[in-house]
Design a protein around this motif. Structure first.
Motif, mmCIF file in Angstrom:
data_model
loop_
_atom_site.group_PDB
_atom_site.id
_atom_site.type_symbol
_atom_site.label_atom_id
_atom_site.label_comp_id
_atom_site.label_asym_id
_atom_site.label_seq_id
_atom_site.Cartn_x
_atom_site.Cartn_y
_atom_site.Cartn_z
ATOM 1 N N PRO A 169 0.815 -1.225 0.000
ATOM 2 C CA PRO A 169 0.000 0.000 0.000
ATOM 3 C C PRO A 169 0.842 1.265 0.000
ATOM 4 C CG PRO A 169 -0.847 -1.589 1.602
ATOM 5 C CD PRO A 169 0.493 -2.083 1.164
ATOM 6 N N VAL A 170 1.983 1.221 0.679
ATOM 7 C CA VAL A 170 2.854 2.400 0.732
ATOM 8 C C VAL A 170 3.538 2.589 -0.622
ATOM 9 C CG1 VAL A 170 4.657 3.574 2.041
ATOM 10 C CG2 VAL A 170 3.226 1.882 3.173
ATOM 11 N N GLN A 171 3.920 1.492 -1.271
ATOM 12 C CA GLN A 171 4.480 1.579 -2.627
ATOM 13 C C GLN A 171 3.474 2.231 -3.574
ATOM 14 O OE1 GLN A 171 6.247 -1.877 -4.395
ATOM 15 N NE2 GLN A 171 7.283 -2.517 -2.525
ATOM 16 N N GLU A 172 2.222 1.825 -3.468
ATOM 17 C CA GLU A 172 1.184 2.381 -4.346
ATOM 18 C C GLU A 172 1.004 3.874 -4.101
ATOM 19 O OE1 GLU A 172 -2.209 -0.018 -3.503
ATOM 20 O OE2 GLU A 172 -1.515 -1.726 -4.711
ATOM 21 N N LYS A 176 1.642 6.732 -6.981
ATOM 22 C CA LYS A 176 0.574 7.673 -7.337
ATOM 23 C C LYS A 176 0.918 9.119 -6.970
ATOM 24 C CE LYS A 176 -3.076 4.202 -6.866
ATOM 25 N NZ LYS A 176 -4.270 3.773 -6.084
ATOM 26 N N GLY A 177 2.068 9.308 -6.327
ATOM 27 C CA GLY A 177 2.472 10.664 -5.963
ATOM 28 C C GLY A 177 1.864 11.167 -4.677
ATOM 29 N N HIS A 178 1.264 10.272 -3.879
ATOM 30 C CA HIS A 178 0.656 10.677 -2.617
ATOM 31 C C HIS A 178 1.666 10.740 -1.482
ATOM 32 C CE1 HIS A 178 -3.322 8.834 -4.300
ATOM 33 N NE2 HIS A 178 -3.007 9.982 -4.865
ATOM 34 N N LEU A 179 2.863 10.207 -1.728
ATOM 35 C CA LEU A 179 3.911 10.187 -0.704
ATOM 36 C C LEU A 179 5.222 10.634 -1.343
ATOM 37 C CD1 LEU A 179 4.347 9.215 2.310
ATOM 38 C CD2 LEU A 179 5.205 7.081 1.316
ATOM 39 N N PRO A 180 5.873 11.686 -0.825
ATOM 40 C CA PRO A 180 7.155 12.130 -1.391
ATOM 41 C C PRO A 180 8.209 11.041 -1.278
ATOM 42 C CG PRO A 180 6.242 13.775 0.116
ATOM 43 C CD PRO A 180 5.443 12.532 0.307
ATOM 44 N N VAL A 181 9.060 10.934 -2.290
ATOM 45 C CA VAL A 181 10.047 9.855 -2.302
ATOM 46 C C VAL A 181 11.039 9.971 -1.149
ATOM 47 C CG1 VAL A 181 11.598 11.082 -3.902
ATOM 48 C CG2 VAL A 181 11.680 8.586 -3.764
ATOM 49 N N GLY A 182 11.414 11.193 -0.764
ATOM 50 C CA GLY A 182 12.334 11.355 0.350
ATOM 51 C C GLY A 182 11.735 10.846 1.648
ATOM 52 N N LEU A 183 10.470 11.160 1.892
ATOM 53 C CA LEU A 183 9.783 10.679 3.084
ATOM 54 C C LEU A 183 9.603 9.165 3.014
ATOM 55 C CD1 LEU A 183 8.201 11.028 5.687
ATOM 56 C CD2 LEU A 183 6.200 11.677 4.326
ATOM 57 N N ALA A 184 9.334 8.643 1.814
ATOM 58 C CA ALA A 184 9.141 7.199 1.642
ATOM 59 C C ALA A 184 10.368 6.419 2.089
ATOM 60 C CB ALA A 184 8.814 6.884 0.183
ATOM 61 N N TRP A 185 11.553 6.983 1.871
ATOM 62 C CA TRP A 185 12.772 6.278 2.278
ATOM 63 C C TRP A 185 12.809 6.101 3.799
ATOM 64 C CZ3 TRP A 185 16.990 7.410 5.375
ATOM 65 C CH2 TRP A 185 18.033 6.491 5.313
ATOM 66 N N TYR A 186 12.412 7.142 4.541
ATOM 67 C CA TYR A 186 12.374 7.029 5.999
ATOM 68 C C TYR A 186 11.327 6.005 6.427
ATOM 69 C CZ TYR A 186 15.295 11.213 6.374
ATOM 70 O OH TYR A 186 16.340 12.105 6.288
ATOM 71 N N VAL A 187 10.183 6.020 5.757
ATOM 72 C CA VAL A 187 9.106 5.091 6.098
ATOM 73 C C VAL A 187 9.534 3.648 5.820
ATOM 74 C CG1 VAL A 187 6.707 4.444 5.607
ATOM 75 C CG2 VAL A 187 7.374 6.856 5.638
ATOM 76 N N ALA A 188 10.347 3.445 4.772
ATOM 77 C CA ALA A 188 10.785 2.095 4.403
ATOM 78 C C ALA A 188 11.577 1.422 5.517
ATOM 79 C CB ALA A 188 11.619 2.144 3.127
ATOM 80 N N ASN A 189 12.142 2.195 6.430
ATOM 81 C CA ASN A 189 12.937 1.633 7.515
ATOM 82 C C ASN A 189 12.091 1.139 8.681
ATOM 83 O OD1 ASN A 189 15.576 2.120 6.371
ATOM 84 N ND2 ASN A 189 15.216 4.287 6.731
ATOM 85 N N THR A 203 -1.756 10.657 5.288
ATOM 86 C CA THR A 203 -2.877 10.976 4.403
ATOM 87 C C THR A 203 -3.964 11.772 5.125
ATOM 88 O OG1 THR A 203 -3.851 8.792 4.875
ATOM 89 C CG2 THR A 203 -2.502 8.987 2.908
ATOM 90 N N ARG A 204 -4.036 11.638 6.450
ATOM 91 C CA ARG A 204 -5.011 12.437 7.207
ATOM 92 C C ARG A 204 -4.491 13.840 7.505
ATOM 93 N NH1 ARG A 204 -5.789 7.408 9.827
ATOM 94 N NH2 ARG A 204 -4.336 7.981 11.491
ATOM 95 N N GLY A 205 -3.260 14.132 7.092
ATOM 96 C CA GLY A 205 -2.709 15.476 7.275
ATOM 97 C C GLY A 205 -2.306 15.787 8.695
ATOM 98 N N GLU A 206 -1.787 14.767 9.422
ATOM 99 C CA GLU A 206 -1.429 14.970 10.821
ATOM 100 C C GLU A 206 -0.033 15.574 11.009
ATOM 101 O OE1 GLU A 206 -2.092 11.521 13.218
ATOM 102 O OE2 GLU A 206 -4.111 11.184 12.419
ATOM 103 N N PHE A 207 0.654 15.881 9.895
ATOM 104 C CA PHE A 207 1.986 16.492 9.991
ATOM 105 C C PHE A 207 1.953 17.868 9.334
ATOM 106 C CE2 PHE A 207 2.625 11.882 9.829
ATOM 107 C CZ PHE A 207 3.305 11.688 11.023
ATOM 108 N N ALA A 208 2.538 18.845 10.002
ATOM 109 C CA ALA A 208 2.534 20.205 9.464
ATOM 110 C C ALA A 208 3.382 20.322 8.212
ATOM 111 C CB ALA A 208 3.030 21.184 10.532
ATOM 112 N N THR A 209 4.546 19.643 8.190
ATOM 113 C CA THR A 209 5.443 19.702 7.039
ATOM 114 C C THR A 209 6.019 18.314 6.767
ATOM 115 O OG1 THR A 209 7.450 20.131 8.344
ATOM 116 C CG2 THR A 209 6.120 22.053 7.690
ATOM 117 N N THR A 210 6.626 18.169 5.598
ATOM 118 C CA THR A 210 7.277 16.903 5.258
ATOM 119 C C THR A 210 8.444 16.630 6.200
ATOM 120 O OG1 THR A 210 6.679 17.186 2.925
ATOM 121 C CG2 THR A 210 8.428 15.618 3.409
#
Length: 368
Positions: A169-172, A176-189, A203-210
């Motif tokens: 789901p995170v890959q998708e 689709k461009g819903h997750l920045p690639v830089g942030l995705a790298w941190y999430v992958a860990n 996706t619920r917008g719980e973070f003020a910035t990336t």
């Protein structure tokens, strides 16, 4: 002495077919198949239509590369799938192609050429790049060699390959461009479960910035490692409301990391907290001075500071130093905020509960 007989025509043909060679020729589009192992999976429809219109008006400007399969008498694309797709849209029946003969399926060099050619294009998705790089690594190419072949840095190749650790789901979301690639790298860990919980928060917008989201993911990873070292599990709560229920009345204790601390340590923390917040409050004076400088007329500043020790340049250096220090302080505070959020908004799963023969989903509802 017996004279050796010349090889028959059939024998010569077989030998020639086994020798790698390439020939430029026209090949029917209907006899070309896409490579099922091609890392590139997504093609921009609008750009394909533009290319199709160009090929229809100007003809084929660049040849494709295909590999001939003698068993099926068909061709497999090595490079040029966009041109092949555009040709079908434009109704073009033949393509000028560099045909490779005697190249086996899965040939490492051929695959390397295909991956390198595609990665060089700007419209490759990060996941396509990751899969392409991984294929080369699987064939035995070290990362540093993959980097050279594809014109990327070793770090870039490694970061892309790390994205393959993302849950589907995170890959998708990334594709689709819903997750920045830089942030995705941190999430992958993170663990697969926490990746998906993190995605829900994002996706619920719980973070003020990336950057806030990146710091939070880093803090989650640190918590996972700490809990793993203790033989426990770290499970990120789904959202703010669930986190509040998990924390309960001990919210401030968990937030400030004061759970089960001796009274002496609690007193030390309270005293240090008072001292630190007092220092931070005094930053208001510096802020007022900076605001005054920012609104003063440049001409007036030139008159006032030109004769000061060190001149205007020295005062400018002081302000720039403050800016650098404040940026570092802001970064540290952002990381501290993420750690506090993780402590307050996460569920700590007891290892005994995790070992119990219960449904795995119950772990997400068990607080330490």
């Amino acid at each position: 002495m017996a004279t050796a007989k010349p090889a028959t025509k059939a024998a010569r043909t077989t030998a020639d077919d086994e020798t790698p060679k390439k020939i430029m020729k026209m090949v029917p589009v209907s006899k070309i198949d896409r490579d099922p192992g091609q890392p590139r999976e997504h093609f921009d429809e609008a750009k394909l239509n533009e290319l199709a219109a160009s090929m229809k008006a100007l003809g084929q400007l660049q040849s494709v590369t295909v590999r001939y399969n003698p068993e099926t008498k068909r061709h497999t694309l090595v490079m040029g799938e966009r041109r092949w797709r555009a040709a079908q849209i434009a109704g073009i029946t033949e393509l000028r192609a560099e045909v490779l003969y005697g190249v086996p399926d899965g040939d490492p060099q051929t695959l390397a050429r295909a991956v390198a050619e595609n990665v060089a294009r700007a419209d490759m998705t990060p996941m396509e790049e990751a899969k392409g790089f991984q294929k080369l690594v699987d064939l035995g190419y070290p990362i540093e060699e993959v980097a050279v072949m594809c014109g990327k840095s070793e770090a870039y190749v490694g970061w892309r390959i790390d994205l393959l650790k993302l849950a589907v789901p995170v890959q998708e979301a990334l594709i689709k461009g819903h997750l920045p690639v830089g942030l995705a790298w941190y999430v992958a860990n993170l663990s697969a479960d926490n990746q998906q919980r993190f995605l829900g928060r994002w996706t619920r917008g719980e973070f003020a910035t990336t950057r806030d989201a990146e710091a939070f993911a880093q803090a989650c990873r640190q918590a996972e490692e700490e809990r793993a070292a203790q033989g426990s599990f770290f499970v990120l709560a789904e959202g703010v409301e669930e986190a509040a229920r998990a924390v309960g009345a001990r919210g401030q204790d968990r937030l400030f990391g004061e759970v089960d601390l001796p009274s002496e340590e609690r007193e030390r923390i309270a005293a240090a907290r008072k001292q630190l917040t007092g220092k931070i409050e005094r930053l208001g004076t510096a802020g007022a001075i900076l605001s005054e400088l920012a609104t003063t007329d440049p001409g007036e500043l030139a008159l006032l500071l030109a004769g000061a020790p060190g001149g205007i340049a020295a005062q400018k250096l002081r302000i720039e130093h403050l800016r650098e220090v404040s940026m570092k302080a802001a970064k540290t505070l952002r990381e501290a905020q993420a750690v506090a959020a993780v402590r307050a908004g996460a569920l700590q799963v007891d290892p005994e509960l995790a070992a119990a023969p219960a449904d795995a989903s119950s772990h997400t509802h068990s607080a330490a």
